[in-house]
Design a protein around this motif. Structure first.
Motif, short mmCIF file in Angstrom:
data_model
loop_
_atom_site.label_atom_id
_atom_site.label_comp_id
_atom_site.label_asym_id
_atom_site.label_seq_id
_atom_site.Cartn_x
_atom_site.Cartn_y
_atom_site.Cartn_z
N UNK A 1 -3.43 17.23 -3.15
CA UNK A 1 -4.78 17.35 -3.69
C UNK A 1 -4.78 17.17 -5.21
N UNK A 2 -3.81 17.80 -5.86
CA UNK A 2 -3.73 17.70 -7.32
C UNK A 2 -3.40 16.28 -7.75
N UNK A 3 -2.52 15.62 -7.01
CA UNK A 3 -2.15 14.23 -7.33
C UNK A 3 -3.34 13.29 -7.14
N UNK A 4 -4.09 13.50 -6.07
CA UNK A 4 -5.25 12.65 -5.82
C UNK A 4 -6.31 12.85 -6.90
N UNK A 5 -6.52 14.09 -7.33
CA UNK A 5 -7.48 14.36 -8.40
C UNK A 5 -7.05 13.69 -9.69
N UNK B 1 3.58 10.01 -7.26
CA UNK B 1 3.96 10.43 -5.91
C UNK B 1 5.23 11.27 -5.94
N UNK B 2 6.20 10.88 -6.80
CA UNK B 2 7.50 11.54 -6.80
C UNK B 2 7.54 12.79 -7.67
N UNK B 3 6.43 13.14 -8.28
CA UNK B 3 6.37 14.40 -9.06
C UNK B 3 6.46 15.58 -8.09
N UNK B 4 7.18 16.61 -8.50
CA UNK B 4 7.41 17.75 -7.59
C UNK B 4 6.88 19.08 -8.12
N UNK C 1 0.85 -1.20 0.00
CA UNK C 1 0.00 0.00 0.00
C UNK C 1 0.88 1.24 0.00
N UNK C 2 0.59 2.17 -0.88
CA UNK C 2 1.30 3.44 -0.96
C UNK C 2 0.34 4.58 -0.67
N UNK C 3 0.83 5.58 0.01
CA UNK C 3 0.01 6.75 0.33
C UNK C 3 0.74 8.02 -0.09
N UNK C 4 -0.02 9.00 -0.51
CA UNK C 4 0.54 10.32 -0.78
C UNK C 4 0.64 11.05 0.55
N UNK C 5 1.83 11.47 0.95
CA UNK C 5 2.00 12.13 2.26
C UNK C 5 1.06 13.33 2.41
N UNK C 6 0.52 13.49 3.60
CA UNK C 6 -0.41 14.60 3.85
C UNK C 6 0.29 15.95 3.74
N UNK C 7 1.61 15.99 3.99
CA UNK C 7 2.32 17.27 3.94
C UNK C 7 2.76 17.63 2.51
N UNK C 8 2.48 16.76 1.55
CA UNK C 8 2.84 17.04 0.15
C UNK C 8 1.98 18.20 -0.35
N UNK C 9 2.61 19.31 -0.77
CA UNK C 9 1.81 20.47 -1.24
C UNK C 9 0.99 20.17 -2.49
N UNK C 10 1.36 19.13 -3.22
CA UNK C 10 0.62 18.76 -4.43
C UNK C 10 -0.33 17.60 -4.19
#
Length: 417
Positions: free
Chosen positions: A262-266, A315-318, A251-260
Protein backbone atom coordinates in the motif's frame (compact mmCIF):
# COMPACT_ATOMS: atom_id res chain seq x y z
CA UNK A 1 -24.26 -2.91 -50.60
CA UNK A 2 -22.56 0.44 -51.15
CA UNK A 3 -24.62 2.18 -48.50
CA UNK A 4 -23.99 -0.75 -46.19
CA UNK A 5 -20.22 -0.58 -46.56
CA UNK A 6 -20.20 3.18 -46.33
CA UNK A 7 -22.08 3.04 -43.05
CA UNK A 8 -19.55 0.58 -41.65
CA UNK A 9 -16.77 3.00 -42.47
CA UNK A 10 -18.49 5.97 -40.88
CA UNK A 11 -19.32 3.91 -37.81
CA UNK A 12 -15.73 2.79 -37.43
CA UNK A 13 -13.97 6.10 -38.09
CA UNK A 14 -13.82 6.94 -34.41
CA UNK A 15 -11.54 3.95 -33.90
CA UNK A 16 -8.88 5.11 -36.38
CA UNK A 17 -6.50 7.73 -35.12
CA UNK A 18 -3.56 7.78 -37.46
CA UNK A 19 -2.31 6.90 -40.91
CA UNK A 20 -2.80 3.18 -41.46
CA UNK A 21 -2.55 1.71 -44.90
CA UNK A 22 -2.05 -1.59 -46.64
CA UNK A 23 -1.54 -4.94 -45.04
CA UNK A 24 1.85 -6.16 -46.14
CA UNK A 25 5.40 -5.15 -46.83
CA UNK A 26 7.13 -5.85 -50.14
CA UNK A 27 10.55 -5.39 -51.57
CA UNK A 28 11.19 -4.85 -55.26
CA UNK A 29 9.39 -7.44 -57.36
CA UNK A 30 8.32 -8.22 -60.87
CA UNK A 31 5.30 -5.97 -61.27
CA UNK A 32 2.18 -7.25 -62.99
CA UNK A 33 -0.56 -4.82 -63.94
CA UNK A 34 -3.86 -5.41 -62.19
CA UNK A 35 -6.28 -5.82 -65.08
CA UNK A 36 -9.26 -5.53 -62.72
CA UNK A 37 -8.19 -1.97 -61.87
CA UNK A 38 -7.99 -0.71 -65.45
CA UNK A 39 -10.97 1.56 -64.92
CA UNK A 40 -10.04 2.67 -61.41
CA UNK A 41 -7.74 5.63 -62.11
CA UNK A 42 -9.93 7.01 -64.93
CA UNK A 43 -12.90 6.80 -62.56
CA UNK A 44 -10.94 8.50 -59.75
CA UNK A 45 -9.75 11.21 -62.17
CA UNK A 46 -13.33 11.93 -63.23
CA UNK A 47 -14.55 11.93 -59.64
CA UNK A 48 -11.84 14.28 -58.38
CA UNK A 49 -11.64 16.49 -61.44
CA UNK A 50 -7.84 16.24 -61.53
CA UNK A 51 -5.05 13.83 -62.35
CA UNK A 52 -4.19 11.73 -59.29
CA UNK A 53 -0.82 10.45 -60.49
CA UNK A 54 1.07 10.19 -63.77
CA UNK A 55 3.87 8.19 -62.13
CA UNK A 56 2.14 5.20 -60.56
CA UNK A 57 0.36 2.07 -61.76
CA UNK A 58 -1.54 -0.60 -59.85
CA UNK A 59 -0.08 -4.09 -59.59
CA UNK A 60 -1.45 -7.26 -58.06
CA UNK A 61 0.11 -10.32 -56.45
CA UNK A 62 -1.63 -13.49 -55.33
CA UNK A 63 0.63 -13.46 -52.28
CA UNK A 64 0.63 -9.78 -51.29
CA UNK A 65 -2.46 -8.21 -52.85
CA UNK A 66 -2.51 -4.80 -54.56
CA UNK A 67 0.41 -2.40 -54.55
CA UNK A 68 1.73 0.59 -56.52
CA UNK A 69 4.76 0.62 -58.78
CA UNK A 70 6.53 3.22 -60.91
CA UNK A 71 5.18 3.44 -64.47
CA UNK A 72 8.06 5.76 -65.40
CA UNK A 73 11.18 7.19 -63.81
CA UNK A 74 10.62 8.90 -60.45
CA UNK A 75 13.21 11.19 -58.92
CA UNK A 76 13.67 12.23 -55.33
CA UNK A 77 11.40 15.18 -54.57
CA UNK A 78 8.80 14.38 -57.26
CA UNK A 79 5.19 14.71 -56.18
CA UNK A 80 4.02 11.23 -57.12
CA UNK A 81 0.44 11.31 -55.84
CA UNK A 82 -2.20 13.95 -55.09
CA UNK A 83 -5.68 13.08 -53.85
CA UNK A 84 -8.17 15.96 -53.31
CA UNK A 85 -9.91 15.94 -49.95
CA UNK A 86 -13.24 16.08 -51.76
CA UNK A 87 -12.80 12.47 -52.89
CA UNK A 88 -14.92 10.34 -50.57
CA UNK A 89 -14.60 6.60 -49.95
CA UNK A 90 -18.26 5.68 -50.45
CA UNK A 91 -18.14 4.66 -54.13
CA UNK A 92 -18.12 1.15 -55.46
CA UNK A 93 -15.02 1.37 -57.72
CA UNK A 94 -12.94 2.12 -54.62
CA UNK A 95 -14.68 -0.14 -52.12
CA UNK A 96 -14.57 -3.10 -54.49
CA UNK A 97 -10.75 -2.88 -54.59
CA UNK A 98 -10.35 -3.14 -50.82
CA UNK A 99 -9.44 -6.53 -49.27
CA UNK A 100 -12.45 -8.79 -49.01
CA UNK A 101 -13.79 -10.71 -46.05
CA UNK A 102 -11.18 -13.26 -44.99
CA UNK A 103 -8.26 -11.57 -46.75
CA UNK A 104 -6.95 -9.53 -43.79
CA UNK A 105 -4.32 -10.95 -41.43
CA UNK A 106 -4.26 -8.52 -38.52
CA UNK A 107 -4.57 -10.41 -35.25
CA UNK A 108 -8.18 -9.35 -34.64
CA UNK A 109 -9.06 -11.89 -37.37
CA UNK A 110 -6.99 -14.76 -35.94
CA UNK A 111 -8.64 -17.87 -34.52
CA UNK A 112 -7.98 -18.98 -30.95
CA UNK A 113 -5.53 -21.58 -32.27
CA UNK A 114 -3.70 -18.88 -34.21
CA UNK A 115 -3.55 -16.58 -31.19
CA UNK A 116 -2.00 -19.31 -29.04
CA UNK A 117 1.14 -18.94 -31.17
CA UNK A 118 1.66 -15.39 -29.83
CA UNK A 119 0.38 -15.92 -26.31
CA UNK A 120 3.79 -15.02 -24.83
CA UNK A 121 3.76 -11.58 -26.46
CA UNK A 122 1.82 -8.61 -25.09
CA UNK A 123 0.00 -8.44 -28.44
CA UNK A 124 -2.05 -11.43 -27.28
CA UNK A 125 -3.82 -9.48 -24.53
CA UNK A 126 -4.03 -6.38 -26.71
CA UNK A 127 -5.83 -8.38 -29.40
CA UNK A 128 -8.31 -9.71 -26.87
CA UNK A 129 -9.00 -6.19 -25.58
CA UNK A 130 -9.31 -4.93 -29.13
CA UNK A 131 -11.84 -7.62 -30.04
CA UNK A 132 -13.87 -6.92 -26.90
CA UNK A 133 -14.01 -3.24 -27.87
CA UNK A 134 -15.08 -4.11 -31.43
CA UNK A 135 -17.89 -6.31 -30.14
CA UNK A 136 -19.05 -3.59 -27.73
CA UNK A 137 -19.09 -1.06 -30.57
CA UNK A 138 -21.06 -3.46 -32.72
CA UNK A 139 -23.65 -4.14 -30.00
CA UNK A 140 -24.04 -0.41 -29.44
CA UNK A 141 -24.66 0.17 -33.16
CA UNK A 142 -26.84 -2.87 -33.80
CA UNK A 143 -30.14 -1.33 -32.58
CA UNK A 144 -29.66 1.60 -34.98
CA UNK A 145 -28.92 -0.76 -37.87
CA UNK A 146 -32.06 -2.78 -37.12
CA UNK A 147 -34.19 0.34 -37.59
CA UNK A 148 -33.34 0.24 -41.32
CA UNK A 149 -33.48 -3.47 -42.27
CA UNK A 150 -34.21 -2.81 -45.95
CA UNK A 151 -31.14 -0.60 -46.28
CA UNK A 152 -28.57 -2.38 -44.10
CA UNK A 153 -29.92 -5.94 -44.40
CA UNK A 154 -28.53 -8.26 -41.69
CA UNK A 155 -25.17 -6.92 -40.47
CA UNK A 156 -23.11 -9.54 -38.65
CA UNK A 157 -20.28 -9.10 -36.16
CA UNK A 158 -17.95 -10.77 -38.67
CA UNK A 159 -18.82 -8.18 -41.33
CA UNK A 160 -18.49 -5.34 -38.84
CA UNK A 161 -15.05 -6.57 -37.75
CA UNK A 162 -14.01 -6.69 -41.40
CA UNK A 163 -15.13 -3.08 -41.95
CA UNK A 164 -13.41 -2.07 -38.72
CA UNK A 165 -10.18 -3.68 -39.90
CA UNK A 166 -10.36 -1.93 -43.27
CA UNK A 167 -10.86 1.49 -41.76
CA UNK A 168 -8.43 1.15 -38.84
CA UNK A 169 -5.67 0.02 -41.23
CA UNK A 170 -6.34 2.61 -43.94
CA UNK A 171 -7.65 5.79 -42.31
CA UNK A 172 -5.72 9.06 -42.19
CA UNK A 173 -6.28 11.66 -39.50
CA UNK A 174 -5.99 15.33 -40.38
CA UNK A 175 -7.11 18.57 -38.72
CA UNK A 176 -10.56 18.04 -40.24
CA UNK A 177 -11.03 14.50 -38.98
CA UNK A 178 -10.57 10.98 -40.31
CA UNK A 179 -10.90 9.97 -43.93
CA UNK A 180 -10.04 7.24 -46.41
CA UNK A 181 -7.65 8.19 -49.21
CA UNK A 182 -8.41 6.25 -52.42
CA UNK A 183 -5.37 5.00 -54.36
CA UNK A 184 -2.92 6.07 -51.64
CA UNK A 185 -3.86 3.03 -49.57
CA UNK A 186 -2.41 0.74 -52.23
CA UNK A 187 1.05 1.94 -51.16
CA UNK A 188 2.89 -0.69 -49.13
CA UNK A 189 5.20 -0.20 -46.17
CA UNK A 190 8.97 0.13 -46.14
CA UNK A 191 10.39 0.58 -42.64
CA UNK A 192 13.37 2.65 -43.85
CA UNK A 193 11.45 4.93 -46.19
CA UNK A 194 11.16 8.61 -45.34
CA UNK A 195 8.09 9.12 -47.57
CA UNK A 196 4.72 9.71 -45.95
CA UNK A 197 1.24 10.86 -46.91
CA UNK A 198 1.11 14.60 -46.28
CA UNK A 199 -2.15 16.45 -45.74
CA UNK A 200 -2.10 20.00 -47.11
CA UNK A 201 -4.97 21.92 -45.53
CA UNK A 202 -4.36 24.95 -47.77
CA UNK A 203 -4.43 23.02 -51.04
CA UNK A 204 -7.12 20.66 -49.71
CA UNK A 205 -5.33 17.54 -50.85
CA UNK A 206 -3.20 14.65 -49.63
CA UNK A 207 0.20 14.28 -51.27
CA UNK A 208 3.14 11.88 -51.38
CA UNK A 209 6.64 13.16 -52.17
CA UNK A 210 9.18 10.59 -53.38
CA UNK A 211 12.11 10.12 -50.98
CA UNK A 212 14.23 8.26 -53.54
CA UNK A 213 14.55 7.57 -57.25
CA UNK A 214 12.47 4.78 -58.83
CA UNK A 215 12.95 3.11 -62.19
CA UNK A 216 9.91 1.93 -64.18
CA UNK A 217 8.68 -1.32 -62.67
CA UNK A 218 9.98 -0.61 -59.14
CA UNK A 219 7.40 -0.85 -56.42
CA UNK A 220 6.83 2.55 -54.78
CA UNK A 221 6.53 2.45 -51.01
CA UNK A 222 6.11 4.72 -47.99
CA UNK A 223 6.61 4.32 -44.25
CA UNK A 224 3.43 4.00 -42.22
CA UNK A 225 5.29 4.96 -39.07
CA UNK A 226 8.12 3.91 -36.77
CA UNK A 227 6.17 0.87 -35.65
CA UNK A 228 7.21 -2.33 -33.90
CA UNK A 229 6.12 -5.71 -35.29
CA UNK A 230 3.49 -5.84 -32.58
CA UNK A 231 1.85 -2.73 -34.03
CA UNK A 232 2.32 -3.80 -37.63
CA UNK A 233 0.74 -7.18 -36.94
CA UNK A 234 -2.17 -5.91 -34.87
CA UNK A 235 -3.05 -2.98 -37.13
CA UNK A 236 -1.96 -4.13 -40.58
CA UNK A 237 -1.48 -7.90 -40.55
CA UNK A 238 2.21 -8.14 -41.47
CA UNK A 239 5.64 -8.16 -39.86
CA UNK A 240 9.21 -7.26 -40.80
CA UNK A 241 11.92 -9.88 -40.42
CA UNK A 242 14.40 -7.23 -39.23
CA UNK A 243 12.48 -4.37 -37.68
CA UNK A 244 14.71 -1.56 -36.42
CA UNK A 245 11.79 -0.17 -34.40
CA UNK A 246 11.12 -3.38 -32.48
CA UNK A 247 10.15 -3.06 -28.82
CA UNK A 248 8.72 -5.22 -26.06
CA UNK A 249 6.20 -4.38 -23.37
CA UNK A 250 7.11 -5.54 -19.88
CA UNK A 251 4.79 -5.36 -16.90
CA UNK A 252 5.81 -5.36 -13.24
CA UNK A 253 3.50 -5.78 -10.29
CA UNK A 254 3.94 -5.24 -6.57
CA UNK A 255 3.16 -8.61 -4.94
CA UNK A 256 -0.09 -8.64 -2.99
CA UNK A 257 1.65 -10.30 -0.03
CA UNK A 258 4.19 -7.44 0.23
CA UNK A 259 3.54 -5.79 3.65
CA UNK A 260 4.59 -2.44 2.16
CA UNK A 261 2.42 -2.79 -0.94
CA UNK A 262 0.00 0.00 0.00
CA UNK A 263 2.80 2.40 0.89
CA UNK A 264 4.67 1.60 -2.33
CA UNK A 265 1.57 2.12 -4.45
CA UNK A 266 0.87 5.47 -2.76
CA UNK A 267 4.47 6.55 -3.32
CA UNK A 268 4.38 5.59 -7.00
CA UNK A 269 1.07 7.39 -7.38
CA UNK A 270 2.36 10.59 -5.74
CA UNK A 271 5.43 10.57 -7.96
CA UNK A 272 3.42 9.09 -10.76
CA UNK A 273 5.14 7.09 -13.43
CA UNK A 274 3.50 8.53 -16.56
CA UNK A 275 0.60 6.59 -17.98
CA UNK A 276 1.93 4.98 -21.14
CA UNK A 277 0.33 5.10 -24.55
CA UNK A 278 1.79 2.61 -26.98
CA UNK A 279 1.82 2.55 -30.79
CA UNK A 280 -1.78 1.40 -30.88
CA UNK A 281 -3.03 4.16 -28.56
CA UNK A 282 -3.62 1.59 -25.82
CA UNK A 283 -3.22 3.31 -22.49
CA UNK A 284 -1.65 1.26 -19.74
CA UNK A 285 -1.08 1.92 -16.07
CA UNK A 286 2.26 3.02 -14.71
CA UNK A 287 3.58 -0.52 -14.21
CA UNK A 288 3.93 -1.18 -17.96
CA UNK A 289 7.10 -0.23 -19.79
CA UNK A 290 8.42 -0.40 -23.34
CA UNK A 291 11.92 -1.84 -23.80
CA UNK A 292 13.86 -1.21 -27.00
CA UNK A 293 17.01 -2.92 -28.17
CA UNK A 294 20.03 -2.00 -26.08
CA UNK A 295 23.16 -1.48 -28.14
CA UNK A 296 26.18 -3.57 -27.25
CA UNK A 297 28.52 -1.61 -24.99
CA UNK A 298 25.90 0.97 -24.04
CA UNK A 299 27.03 2.64 -20.82
CA UNK A 300 23.62 3.93 -19.72
CA UNK A 301 21.52 1.07 -21.02
CA UNK A 302 19.59 3.26 -23.40
CA UNK A 303 16.53 1.27 -24.42
CA UNK A 304 15.74 0.22 -20.86
CA UNK A 305 13.52 3.00 -19.46
CA UNK A 306 14.79 4.75 -16.36
CA UNK A 307 11.23 4.55 -15.06
CA UNK A 308 11.43 0.73 -15.22
CA UNK A 309 14.62 0.67 -13.19
CA UNK A 310 13.06 3.10 -10.70
CA UNK A 311 10.01 0.87 -10.38
CA UNK A 312 12.27 -2.09 -9.59
CA UNK A 313 14.07 -0.08 -6.90
CA UNK A 314 10.74 0.70 -5.24
CA UNK A 315 9.53 -2.90 -5.46
CA UNK A 316 12.74 -4.17 -3.82
CA UNK A 317 12.57 -1.73 -0.90
CA UNK A 318 12.06 -3.60 2.38
CA UNK A 319 11.37 -0.85 4.92
CA UNK A 320 9.21 2.22 5.26
CA UNK A 321 12.38 4.23 5.94
CA UNK A 322 13.80 3.29 2.55
CA UNK A 323 10.60 4.45 0.87
CA UNK A 324 10.63 7.71 2.83
CA UNK A 325 14.23 8.30 1.77
CA UNK A 326 13.25 7.80 -1.88
CA UNK A 327 10.41 10.31 -1.50
CA UNK A 328 12.76 12.88 0.12
CA UNK A 329 15.33 12.41 -2.64
CA UNK A 330 12.66 12.91 -5.33
CA UNK A 331 11.41 16.08 -3.65
CA UNK A 332 14.94 17.52 -3.61
CA UNK A 333 15.46 16.92 -7.33
CA UNK A 334 12.98 16.98 -10.20
CA UNK A 335 10.23 15.02 -8.43
CA UNK A 336 10.93 11.80 -10.26
CA UNK A 337 11.26 8.76 -8.05
CA UNK A 338 14.39 6.59 -7.70
CA UNK A 339 15.97 7.69 -10.98
CA UNK A 340 19.52 7.58 -9.55
CA UNK A 341 21.43 4.44 -8.47
CA UNK A 342 20.81 3.52 -4.85
CA UNK A 343 23.65 4.38 -2.48
CA UNK A 344 23.31 0.91 -0.96
CA UNK A 345 24.96 -1.22 -3.65
CA UNK A 346 23.40 -4.40 -2.30
CA UNK A 347 19.94 -2.88 -2.76
CA UNK A 348 20.87 -1.60 -6.23
CA UNK A 349 22.08 -5.09 -7.14
CA UNK A 350 18.90 -6.68 -5.79
CA UNK A 351 16.68 -4.34 -7.83
CA UNK A 352 18.52 -5.07 -11.08
CA UNK A 353 18.73 -8.81 -10.39
CA UNK A 354 14.96 -8.69 -9.98
CA UNK A 355 14.67 -7.03 -13.40
CA UNK A 356 17.10 -9.51 -14.92
CA UNK A 357 15.12 -12.46 -13.59
CA UNK A 358 11.94 -11.02 -15.12
CA UNK A 359 13.66 -10.50 -18.48
CA UNK A 360 15.15 -14.01 -18.37
CA UNK A 361 11.70 -15.48 -17.72
CA UNK A 362 10.32 -13.68 -20.77
CA UNK A 363 13.27 -14.93 -22.85
CA UNK A 364 12.60 -18.48 -21.72
CA UNK A 365 8.90 -18.18 -22.56
CA UNK A 366 9.68 -16.81 -26.02
CA UNK A 367 12.26 -19.55 -26.65
CA UNK A 368 9.69 -22.23 -25.84
CA UNK A 369 7.13 -20.59 -28.12
CA UNK A 370 9.70 -20.33 -30.94
CA UNK A 371 10.57 -24.02 -30.57
CA UNK A 372 6.92 -24.97 -31.00
CA UNK A 373 6.74 -22.86 -34.16
CA UNK A 374 9.89 -24.49 -35.56
CA UNK A 375 8.04 -27.77 -36.05
CA UNK A 376 7.56 -28.35 -39.83
CA UNK A 377 4.14 -27.40 -41.14
CA UNK A 378 1.65 -30.21 -41.51
CA UNK A 379 0.61 -31.03 -45.11
CA UNK A 380 -3.01 -30.45 -44.09
CA UNK A 381 -2.23 -26.99 -42.68
CA UNK A 382 -3.96 -24.20 -44.59
CA UNK A 383 -1.95 -21.53 -46.40
CA UNK A 384 -3.49 -18.92 -44.13
CA UNK A 385 -2.34 -20.72 -40.98
CA UNK A 386 1.12 -21.25 -42.46
CA UNK A 387 1.37 -17.51 -43.15
CA UNK A 388 0.30 -16.70 -39.61
CA UNK A 389 2.92 -19.09 -38.23
CA UNK A 390 5.55 -17.10 -40.12
CA UNK A 391 4.13 -13.83 -38.78
CA UNK A 392 4.22 -15.25 -35.25
CA UNK A 393 7.86 -16.31 -35.69
CA UNK A 394 8.86 -12.86 -36.94
CA UNK A 395 7.09 -11.23 -34.00
CA UNK A 396 8.57 -13.48 -31.31
CA UNK A 397 12.05 -13.50 -32.84
CA UNK A 398 12.13 -9.69 -32.98
CA UNK A 399 11.03 -9.47 -29.36
CA UNK A 400 13.69 -12.04 -28.41
CA UNK A 401 16.40 -9.82 -29.90
CA UNK A 402 15.23 -6.92 -27.73
CA UNK A 403 14.89 -9.03 -24.58
CA UNK A 404 18.31 -10.66 -24.97
CA UNK A 405 19.98 -7.28 -25.50
CA UNK A 406 18.33 -5.96 -22.33
CA UNK A 407 19.25 -9.10 -20.40
CA UNK A 408 22.88 -8.87 -21.48
CA UNK A 409 23.11 -5.23 -20.37
CA UNK A 410 21.48 -5.95 -17.00
CA UNK A 411 23.83 -8.85 -16.35
CA UNK A 412 26.86 -6.68 -17.10
CA UNK A 413 25.47 -3.96 -14.85
CA UNK A 414 24.95 -6.41 -12.00
CA UNK A 415 28.44 -7.84 -12.45
CA UNK A 416 29.89 -4.33 -12.22
CA UNK A 417 28.33 -3.57 -8.83
Amino acid sequence: MIGRCSYYYRASFSCATRLNFSTCSLTKSVCIHDEDCGDFLPWLRRKSGTDISSFLSIGNSSTYGRYLFASKCIYTGDSILKVPCSVDSEWAPYISRLPRLGELNSTIFWSNDDLEMIEKSSIYEETIRHNIQIEEDFLALKPALQHFPSFFQEVTLKEFRHAYGLVSSRAWTSMKGVSMIPFADFLNHDGISEADVLCDETKQLSEVIADRDYAPGDQVMIRYGKFSNRTLLLDFGFTLADNVYEQVQIKLDIPHHDPLRSMKMDLLCQHSTPVLEDDNAFSSCGNSFMIKQVKLGSRKGRGIPQALRAFARVICSTSSQELSDLAIEAAKTDGRLARQPLQDKDKELQAHQFLLSRINQLIENHDVAMESLAVPSSPCMSNKHSLRRKLARDLLNGELVVLKSAGAWLKNYCDSL
